[in-house]
Scaffold this motif. Structure first.
Motif, PDB file in Angstrom:
ATOM      1  N   ASP A 184      57.709 -22.525  27.007  1.00  0.00           N
ATOM      2  CA  ASP A 184      57.430 -21.103  27.183  1.00  0.00           C
ATOM      3  C   ASP A 184      58.616 -20.393  27.841  1.00  0.00           C
ATOM      4  N   SER A 185      59.113 -20.954  28.943  1.00  0.00           N
ATOM      5  CA  SER A 185      60.221 -20.303  29.644  1.00  0.00           C
ATOM      6  C   SER A 185      61.504 -20.345  28.819  1.00  0.00           C
ATOM      7  N   VAL A 223      61.165 -17.498  26.146  1.00  0.00           N
ATOM      8  CA  VAL A 223      61.295 -16.167  26.752  1.00  0.00           C
ATOM      9  C   VAL A 223      62.752 -15.905  27.138  1.00  0.00           C
ATOM     10  N   GLN A 224      63.414 -16.888  27.714  1.00  0.00           N
ATOM     11  CA  GLN A 224      64.811 -16.714  28.114  1.00  0.00           C
ATOM     12  C   GLN A 224      65.702 -16.458  26.894  1.00  0.00           C
ATOM     13  N   PRO A 274      54.807 -25.183  29.728  1.00  0.00           N
ATOM     14  CA  PRO A 274      55.616 -24.316  30.593  1.00  0.00           C
ATOM     15  C   PRO A 274      57.118 -24.355  30.295  1.00  0.00           C
ATOM     16  N   ARG A 307      65.202 -12.876  25.857  1.00  0.00           N
ATOM     17  CA  ARG A 307      65.829 -11.948  26.816  1.00  0.00           C
ATOM     18  C   ARG A 307      67.339 -11.855  26.617  1.00  0.00           C
TER      19      ARG A 307
END
Length: 146
Positions: A109-110, A113-114, A106, A117
């Motif tokens: 993963d975050s 992704v951040q 987790p 973005r």
């Protein structure tokens, strides 16, 4: 010392011709109904007059560098691995809908992704008539413990 390694991978064949990608997924059984190298969902695969999106701050190398600068290494990462992040480059060249396609943990993963973005703008993809279109890309972010 923790290290972050980024490898380029998109759903576009042009990128594969620019870089050798060690983490490319290969199907277990080839599907004879699709041509060799076909990637499902690539709207530009059979388009001879189309143009793929280009990252404004340095093309592929700039995108990799930007992800590397934006990613925060997770503190409690327990193993090496890759996080595959899929995102859409919209008709205006903005990153939209970044999601994990294949995760690691987790925190990793975050973080991946951040970082995606936070990418800047792209020159959008163009169809055969020169109109901007939305396309998807996938980038693996490799986390490596040292």
């Amino acid at each position: 010392m923790n290290r972050l390694v980024l490898l380029p991978l998109t759903s576009f064949l042009w990128l594969l011709s620019l870089h050798t990608v060690a983490a490319q997924a290969i199907p277990a059984k080839p599907n004879p109904t699709f041509p060799m190298g076909y990637i499902p969902g690539d709207v530009l695969f059979h388009c001879s007059g189309c143009k793929y999106p280009v990252y404004k701050n340095g093309d592929v190398e700039g995108m990799i560098r930007a992800i590397g600068e934006n990613v925060r290494f997770p503190q409690h990462l327990q193993r090496d691995g890759k996080v595959f992040v899929q995102f859409t480059i919209d008709e205006r060249g903005h990153v939209r809908n970044a999601v994990v396609k294949k995760g690691l943990q987790p925190g990793a993963d975050s973080a991946a992704v951040q970082a995606v973005r936070l990418l800047g703008e792209f020159v959008p993809a163009l169809d055969a008539q020169g109109r901007p279109i939305a396309v998807k890309q996938t980038v693996p972010v490799t986390f490596q413990l040292k």
